[in-house]
Design a protein around this motif. Structure first.
Motif, PDB file in Angstrom:
ATOM      1  N   ALA A   1       3.777  -9.247  -7.217  1.00 15.36           N
ATOM      2  CA  ALA A   1       3.986 -10.627  -7.642  1.00 15.36           C
ATOM      3  C   ALA A   1       2.707 -11.295  -8.149  1.00 15.36           C
ATOM      4  N   THR A   2       1.589 -10.934  -7.595  1.00 11.97           N
ATOM      5  CA  THR A   2       0.336 -11.617  -7.950  1.00 11.97           C
ATOM      6  C   THR A   2      -0.746 -10.595  -8.258  1.00 11.97           C
ATOM      7  N   PRO A   3      -1.573 -10.889  -9.233  1.00 15.14           N
ATOM      8  CA  PRO A   3      -2.690  -9.971  -9.456  1.00 15.14           C
ATOM      9  C   PRO A   3      -3.695 -10.085  -8.317  1.00 15.14           C
TER      10      PRO A   3
ATOM     11  N   THR B   1     -12.205  -1.539  -0.783  1.00 18.82           N
ATOM     12  CA  THR B   1     -11.211  -0.462  -0.829  1.00 18.82           C
ATOM     13  C   THR B   1      -9.793  -1.047  -0.740  1.00 18.82           C
ATOM     14  N   GLY B   2      -8.883  -0.436  -1.446  1.00 17.68           N
ATOM     15  CA  GLY B   2      -7.476  -0.852  -1.376  1.00 17.68           C
ATOM     16  C   GLY B   2      -7.191  -2.187  -2.019  1.00 17.68           C
ATOM     17  N   SER B   3      -8.054  -2.613  -2.951  1.00 19.12           N
ATOM     18  CA  SER B   3      -7.866  -3.942  -3.531  1.00 19.12           C
ATOM     19  C   SER B   3      -7.251  -3.896  -4.930  1.00 19.12           C
ATOM     20  N   GLY B   4      -6.758  -2.737  -5.334  1.00 22.65           N
ATOM     21  CA  GLY B   4      -6.023  -2.649  -6.598  1.00 22.65           C
ATOM     22  C   GLY B   4      -6.875  -2.368  -7.828  1.00 22.65           C
ATOM     23  N   LYS B   5      -7.953  -1.614  -7.648  1.00 22.41           N
ATOM     24  CA  LYS B   5      -8.821  -1.334  -8.798  1.00 22.41           C
ATOM     25  C   LYS B   5      -8.130  -0.444  -9.836  1.00 22.41           C
ATOM     26  N   THR B   6      -7.236   0.419  -9.381  1.00 24.77           N
ATOM     27  CA  THR B   6      -6.588   1.335 -10.339  1.00 24.77           C
ATOM     28  C   THR B   6      -5.873   0.571 -11.448  1.00 24.77           C
ATOM     29  N   LEU B   7      -5.102  -0.447 -11.056  1.00 27.42           N
ATOM     30  CA  LEU B   7      -4.384  -1.184 -12.100  1.00 27.42           C
ATOM     31  C   LEU B   7      -5.304  -2.134 -12.857  1.00 27.42           C
TER      32      LEU B   7
ATOM     33  N   ILE C   1      -9.608  -8.492  -8.202  1.00 25.25           N
ATOM     34  CA  ILE C   1     -10.301  -7.626  -9.176  1.00 25.25           C
ATOM     35  C   ILE C   1      -9.459  -7.508 -10.451  1.00 25.25           C
ATOM     36  N   GLN C   2      -8.152  -7.509 -10.305  1.00 26.88           N
ATOM     37  CA  GLN C   2      -7.278  -7.438 -11.486  1.00 26.88           C
ATOM     38  C   GLN C   2      -7.402  -8.714 -12.308  1.00 26.88           C
ATOM     39  N   LYS C   3      -7.417  -9.846 -11.608  1.00 27.89           N
ATOM     40  CA  LYS C   3      -7.505 -11.135 -12.288  1.00 27.89           C
ATOM     41  C   LYS C   3      -8.785 -11.230 -13.120  1.00 27.89           C
TER      42      LYS C   3
ATOM     43  N   GLY D   1     -11.754   2.675   4.490  1.00 28.67           N
ATOM     44  CA  GLY D   1     -10.894   2.049   3.483  1.00 28.67           C
ATOM     45  C   GLY D   1      -9.571   2.753   3.277  1.00 28.67           C
ATOM     46  N   ARG D   2      -9.331   3.857   3.999  1.00 27.75           N
ATOM     47  CA  ARG D   2      -8.010   4.497   3.876  1.00 27.75           C
ATOM     48  C   ARG D   2      -6.970   3.719   4.666  1.00 27.75           C
ATOM     49  N   THR D   3      -7.429   2.756   5.487  1.00 22.20           N
ATOM     50  CA  THR D   3      -6.477   1.902   6.188  1.00 22.20           C
ATOM     51  C   THR D   3      -6.744   0.454   5.752  1.00 22.20           C
ATOM     52  N   ALA D   4      -5.906  -0.464   6.198  1.00 24.00           N
ATOM     53  CA  ALA D   4      -6.047  -1.885   5.849  1.00 24.00           C
ATOM     54  C   ALA D   4      -6.105  -2.079   4.337  1.00 24.00           C
ATOM     55  N   ARG D   5      -5.199  -1.413   3.631  1.00 27.21           N
ATOM     56  CA  ARG D   5      -5.184  -1.508   2.173  1.00 27.21           C
ATOM     57  C   ARG D   5      -4.193  -2.559   1.698  1.00 27.21           C
ATOM     58  N   ALA D   6      -4.475  -3.085   0.531  1.00 33.52           N
ATOM     59  CA  ALA D   6      -3.583  -4.059  -0.113  1.00 33.52           C
ATOM     60  C   ALA D   6      -3.192  -5.184   0.841  1.00 33.52           C
TER      61      ALA D   6
ATOM     62  N   ALA E   1       0.842  -1.186   0.000  1.00 28.33           N
ATOM     63  CA  ALA E   1       0.000   0.000   0.000  1.00 28.33           C
ATOM     64  C   ALA E   1       0.871   1.228   0.000  1.00 28.33           C
ATOM     65  N   GLY E   2       0.393   2.257  -0.723  1.00 25.92           N
ATOM     66  CA  GLY E   2       1.117   3.499  -0.717  1.00 25.92           C
ATOM     67  C   GLY E   2       2.300   3.492  -1.633  1.00 25.92           C
ATOM     68  N   LEU E   3       2.393   2.480  -2.460  1.00 27.50           N
ATOM     69  CA  LEU E   3       3.531   2.412  -3.341  1.00 27.50           C
ATOM     70  C   LEU E   3       3.623   3.652  -4.199  1.00 27.50           C
TER      71      LEU E   3
ATOM     72  N   LEU F   1      -7.819   7.729  -1.677  1.00 21.23           N
ATOM     73  CA  LEU F   1      -6.451   8.069  -1.265  1.00 21.23           C
ATOM     74  C   LEU F   1      -5.707   6.841  -0.753  1.00 21.23           C
ATOM     75  N   ASP F   2      -4.522   6.649  -1.288  1.00 18.82           N
ATOM     76  CA  ASP F   2      -3.743   5.453  -0.977  1.00 18.82           C
ATOM     77  C   ASP F   2      -2.443   5.903  -0.333  1.00 18.82           C
ATOM     78  N   ILE F   3      -2.446   5.978   0.989  1.00 21.50           N
ATOM     79  CA  ILE F   3      -1.282   6.488   1.704  1.00 21.50           C
ATOM     80  C   ILE F   3      -0.706   5.381   2.571  1.00 21.50           C
TER      81      ILE F   3
HETATM   82  N1  LIG Z   1      -1.166  -6.798  -7.692  1.00 27.76           N
HETATM   83  C1  LIG Z   1      -0.839  -6.069  -6.638  1.00 27.76           C
HETATM   84  N2  LIG Z   1      -0.073  -6.569  -5.658  1.00 27.76           N
HETATM   85  C2  LIG Z   1       0.259  -5.859  -4.561  1.00 27.76           C
HETATM   86  N3  LIG Z   1      -0.127  -4.584  -4.353  1.00 27.76           N
HETATM   87  C3  LIG Z   1      -0.910  -4.019  -5.300  1.00 27.76           C
HETATM   88  C4  LIG Z   1      -1.297  -4.717  -6.486  1.00 27.76           C
HETATM   89  N4  LIG Z   1      -2.055  -3.889  -7.237  1.00 27.76           N
HETATM   90  C5  LIG Z   1      -2.139  -2.713  -6.558  1.00 27.76           C
HETATM   91  N5  LIG Z   1      -1.444  -2.791  -5.401  1.00 27.76           N
HETATM   92  C6  LIG Z   1      -1.311  -1.747  -4.363  1.00 27.76           C
HETATM   93  O1  LIG Z   1      -2.524  -1.729  -3.631  1.00 27.76           O
HETATM   94  C7  LIG Z   1      -2.801  -0.420  -3.163  1.00 27.76           C
HETATM   95  C8  LIG Z   1      -4.259  -0.101  -3.388  1.00 27.76           C
HETATM   96  O2  LIG Z   1      -4.526  -0.006  -4.766  1.00 27.76           O
HETATM   97  P1  LIG Z   1      -5.619   0.984  -5.346  1.00 27.76           P
HETATM   98  O3  LIG Z   1      -5.354   2.377  -4.878  1.00 27.76           O
HETATM   99  O4  LIG Z   1      -5.714   0.747  -6.796  1.00 27.76           O
HETATM  100  O5  LIG Z   1      -6.909   0.450  -4.571  1.00 27.76           O
HETATM  101  P2  LIG Z   1      -8.439   0.697  -4.890  1.00 27.76           P
HETATM  102  O6  LIG Z   1      -9.090  -0.622  -4.969  1.00 27.76           O
HETATM  103  O7  LIG Z   1      -8.602   1.619  -6.048  1.00 27.76           O
HETATM  104  O8  LIG Z   1      -8.891   1.424  -3.541  1.00 27.76           O
HETATM  105  P3  LIG Z   1     -10.062   2.490  -3.301  1.00 27.76           P
HETATM  106  O9  LIG Z   1     -11.376   1.784  -3.455  1.00 27.76           O
HETATM  107  O10 LIG Z   1      -9.839   2.931  -1.901  1.00 27.76           O
HETATM  108  O11 LIG Z   1      -9.878   3.579  -4.298  1.00 27.76           O
HETATM  109  C9  LIG Z   1      -1.855   0.494  -3.893  1.00 27.76           C
HETATM  110  O12 LIG Z   1      -0.885   0.960  -2.986  1.00 27.76           O
HETATM  111  C10 LIG Z   1      -1.197  -0.355  -4.942  1.00 27.76           C
HETATM  112  O13 LIG Z   1       0.145   0.016  -5.092  1.00 27.76           O
END
Ligand SMILES: Nc1ncnc2c1ncn2[C@@H]1O[C@H](COP(=O)(O)OP(=O)(O)OP(=O)(O)O)[C@@H](O)[C@H]1O
Length: 764
Positions: free
Chosen positions: A212-214, A237-243, A217-219, A582-587, A171-173, A557-559
């Motif tokens: 390392a792993t999708p 929240t924080g489950s990687g939807k952006t990518l 939601i990415q998968k 969801g601003r905490t306990a992310r990823a 998280a917060g990468l 926000l991903d901090i």
């Molecule tokens: N495949 C992955 N493996 C590990 N970490 C990941 C992966 N994809 C994304 N992340 C990290 O997970 C964190 C949360 O990702 P992201 O901000 O996309 O969440 P989100 O689902 O959009 O959250 P929100 O609903 O709060 O907007 C980020 O810090 C991101 O770097």
């Protein structure tokens, strides 16, 4: 001597990571023969820190300086070049290539410069950099498939090469990782991504980013998007939807680029994706996150334009003209598109429209601009469909673009409509112009039913989240907030309130209590907003940093390292509760969310929590509320009460003084304009006597502000003394010093039970 330059010259200095490396390597390859003379763009410029009060209007923002250089004029007389001062090593004045830890604090969000080197977002107006890359890419595209596969293997072969980092702590990468990564770092094994059919470039980037792993939601979403479907994605929240949408967009960019090179086409400067975000901070973060994926992918240089309010519109217009991916808030995106100059026409060719935090974008205050943008994307120019009116033409024409809609929460009606379970009411919807349904229709999905992907229908909250509730009298929330913070030292904490005035007051109150608090709300100047987020999220920030914010910080926000979210005011809706928490306990990390609740709020808070935790029928009903009731030791509360009383007096006095002096200045200026005499006492008297709304408040403010400087200094001294005192609760010898308890002892778990009350269930 020290040198300064303005932002314009900085903008000339923008370049890709590759170019930065080139500077360094050319210097290195010249070895001993290098005379140490370099150009302006090779210097390690540092931004000049300006006082906050200069705000955005100073015109000086962006001034940069450098120390330890001498000017060298070339013999031709024209060009100015630079050299390290005598006695300093030549390399000391060079900027570090991005990704290399140069020992400086990460500068975080910049003032709208999505193009900033530290932001790792290749810029929209850095065409030369891109062209240079293109020629390289051209060569690469001729690379036989085997070579590409070998490259892919390289991306995956480094399994076990890295010391195991906590896989949950990614998280917060977007805020820190680039500093942590050494450029030589080979990354992690990414074979788990194989099935998704990604390019070697993206795999390499994921490897470097240590993903390392999708995620689930990415998968699920990436293949569906790559196959060309419209997708509605829901995941906690924080489950990687952006990518989940960022990766397919970059894949498309790479594919499009490959085709152009094969066909020797000239590059097309029309954007291929538009990503809409409800808040400016989230838009910045999306740009950073996708920018990092882009920056770490070899020979990938998609240009990202970031269009958000509060920052230079001209700069953003310029960026837009060469952008591949446009990210922005609806207001500013529409402001720029509607300036004409063919921008709408260009945007009509986008391949992806992403609506992030869709439930908010489609229902709240953004309605008008979102409607305008969607309308413009599908508008046909006169003559395109001579026999039809415009509305009918839109209906007839299937959309070429894919629409991707994401959020952690979709209210039931929206979810049913998006999932195709309830029909859209067609004609009616157009009349109900303010309805979300109308906007949904305007999204103009290319398919009749978008793919609805809900990776965890039973769970809205992140797995690692623990939820607590602290009950206290309504007038004592300050006291309990402070006490919770004492129980939770050396952890980054986000405190949510429901009003801007509460953010202002609490920030000052906590600062007066010597806690490192920052504020964030929508009335702050944009530069100050970004600075607050930047300071709070900086890897070098005080580990006890506290950000006090309105719901402007609730979404996306991903901090890194926010361990605790405190709801000073109970959230108004269940969705707000989900997003704030969801601003905490992310990823995959753990975190805590605590609601401070007055007795009269308990019923509505319980209802809200129950709504969030409703399980689907298969899993059975929730047996008990997941909110753990936390008892704060009353002895601790009693002992810190004098501090709070003093800090409140000081805060109220300072705020009242500020407000009254601002009002006074305004009235004086207005009276001047009118040519009348302004008598502040007479004015105050009339205001104080008024029985109408605000009369009592004004009187209190007047009283608070009447405190003399001497009295204020006395209060401050007393508070300082209080803060330096032990808070000996009689059971434990541990004490609170300067607002913080003995954390080492807490961590060792030595005799703190009675001191800590019953906080164990949440492991505070
Ligand atoms: N495949 C992955 N493996 C590990 N970490 C990941 C992966 N994809 C994304 N992340 C990290 O997970 C964190 C949360 O990702 P992201 O901000 O996309 O969440 P989100 O689902 O959009 O959250 P929100 O609903 O709060 O907007 C980020 O810090 C991101 O770097």
């Amino acid at each position: 001597m020290g040198q300064k330059r303005g932002r314009d010259s900085k903008s000339q200095a923008r370049e890709s990571k590759k170019q930065k490396k080139a500077v360094k390597s050319s210097v290195e390859s010249e070895g001993n023969s290098w005379d140490g003379v370099v150009g302006i763009d090779d210097l390690n410029w540092k931004e000049v820190a300006l006082p906050d009060r200069l705000g955005d209007a100073s015109g000086f923002f962006g001034l940069e300086e450098i120390d330890g250089v001498d000017i060298v004029r070339s013999t031709g007389g024209g060009q100015i070049r630079f050299k390290a001062k005598s006695g300093k090593p030549n390399q000391s004045i060079l900027k570090a290539p991005s990704g290399e830890d140069n020992g400086e604090e990460w500068s975080g969000f910049s003032d709208g410069e999505s193009t900033d080197k530290t932001a790792a977002i290749p810029i929209a107006d850095a065409q030369p950099a891109k062209d240079e890359k293109k020629s390289k890419n051209k060569k690469e595209s001729k690379e036989p498939k085997e070579a590409k596969n070998a490259k892919k293997a390289k991306a995956t072969k480094t399994k076990d090469a890295q010391p195991a980092r906590d896989p949950n702590l990614k998280a917060g990468l977007s805020f820190a990782a680039l500093l942590e990564e050494a450029e030589e770092d080979d990354g992690v094994d990414v074979s788990a991504w194989d099935k998704l059919g990604l390019s070697p470039e993206i795999l390499t980037s994921l490897s470097k980013l240590k993903f390392a792993t999708p995620t689930a939601i990415q998968k699920s979403c990436i293949p569906a998007i790559l196959e060309g479907h419209d997708v509605v994605g829901k995941a906690s929240t924080g489950s990687g939807k952006t990518l989940a949408f960022g990766i397919p967009i970059l894949e498309h960019y790479l594919e499009k680029r490959g085709k152009k090179e094969d066909e020797a086409e000239t590059p097309n400067s029309a954007p291929m994706a538009l990503i809409l975000s409800p808040t400016r901070e989230l838009a910045h973060q999306l740009a950073k996150h996708i920018g990092e994926l882009n920056a770490n992918a070899p020979d990938t240089n998609a240009r990202i334009a970031l269009l958000t309010g509060g920052l230079s519109i001209q700069k953003q217009q310029r960026q837009l003209s060469g952008a591949d991916i446009v990210i922005g808030t609806p207001g500013r995106v529409w402001e720029i598109l509607s300036t004409g100059s063919g921008l709408i026409r260009k945007m009509q060719g986008i391949k992806y429209l992403v609506v992030d935090e869709a439930d908010r974008l489609l229902s709240e205050g953004n309605f008008k601009e979102v409607e305008e943008i969607l309308g413009a994307l599908d508008r046909k120019e006169q003559g395109d469909f001579p026999d039809m009116d415009e509305e009918a033409a839109v209906e007839e024409e299937p959309s070429v673009r894919q629409t991707l809609v994401f959020s952690a929460t979709f209210h039931r009606e929206l979810q049913q409509k998006l999932a195709g379970k309830s029909r859209w009411s067609g004609e009616d919807a157009v009349d109900k112009k303010d309805s979300m349904e109308y906007l949904l229709k305007k999204l103009n999905f290319r398919e009749e039913k978008p793919r609805f992907i809900d990776v965890n229908p039973a769970q809205q909250m992140a797995e690692g989240l623990k939820e607590g509730i602290v009950e206290c009298p309504a007038m004592e929330k300050d006291l309990y907030l402070y006490s919770i913070l004492l129980y939770h030292p050396k952890h980054r904490t986000l405190v949510f309130t429901n009003s801007i005035s509460a953010v202002r007051r609490l920030t000052q109150l906590l600062q007066n209590l010597q806690l490192p608090a920052l504020g964030l709300h929508s009335s702050m100047a944009q530069k100050a907003r970004l600075r607050s987020v930047e300071r709070f999220s900086s890897p070098t920030a005080d580990p006890s940093s506290i950000l006090v914010a309105t719901d402007v910080a609730a979404r996306g926000l991903d901090i890194k390292g926010i361990d605790c979210v405190i709801h000073y005011h109970a959230p108004r809706t269940a969705d707000a509760y989900v997003h704030r928490s969801g601003r905490t306990a992310r990823a995959g990390a753990v975190g805590k969310s605590v609601i401070i609740c007055a007795p009269e709020e308990v019923v509505s808070v319980a209802r809200l929590a129950a709504k969030v935790h409703v399980r689907n029928a298969k899993k059975g009903p929730v047996k008990k509320l997941p909110l753990e009731s936390l008892d704060i030791d009353r002895r601790v509360v009693a002992r810190v009460r004098p501090r709070i009383d003093l800090a409140r007096k000081i805060t109220d006095a300072s705020l009242a003084k500020e407000k009254i002096s601002a009002e006074d200045n305004w009235l004086r200026a207005a009276a001047d304009d009118l040519g009348v005499e302004y008598d502040s006492d007479a004015f105050d008297e009339s205001k104080g006597k008024g029985r109408g709304r605000g009369g009592g408040r004004h009187l209190k403010e007047k009283q608070d502000s009447s405190i003399t400087k001497g009295e204020l200094a006395g209060l401050r001294a007393e508070l300082k003394h209080q803060l330096s005192q032990r808070v000996n609760i009689g059971v434990s010898e541990r004490y609170l010093t300067a607002g913080r308890i003995d954390i080492e002892a807490l961590l060792r778990g030595e005799g703190n039970d009675s001191f800590l009350g019953h906080l164990d269930p949440l492991n505070f």
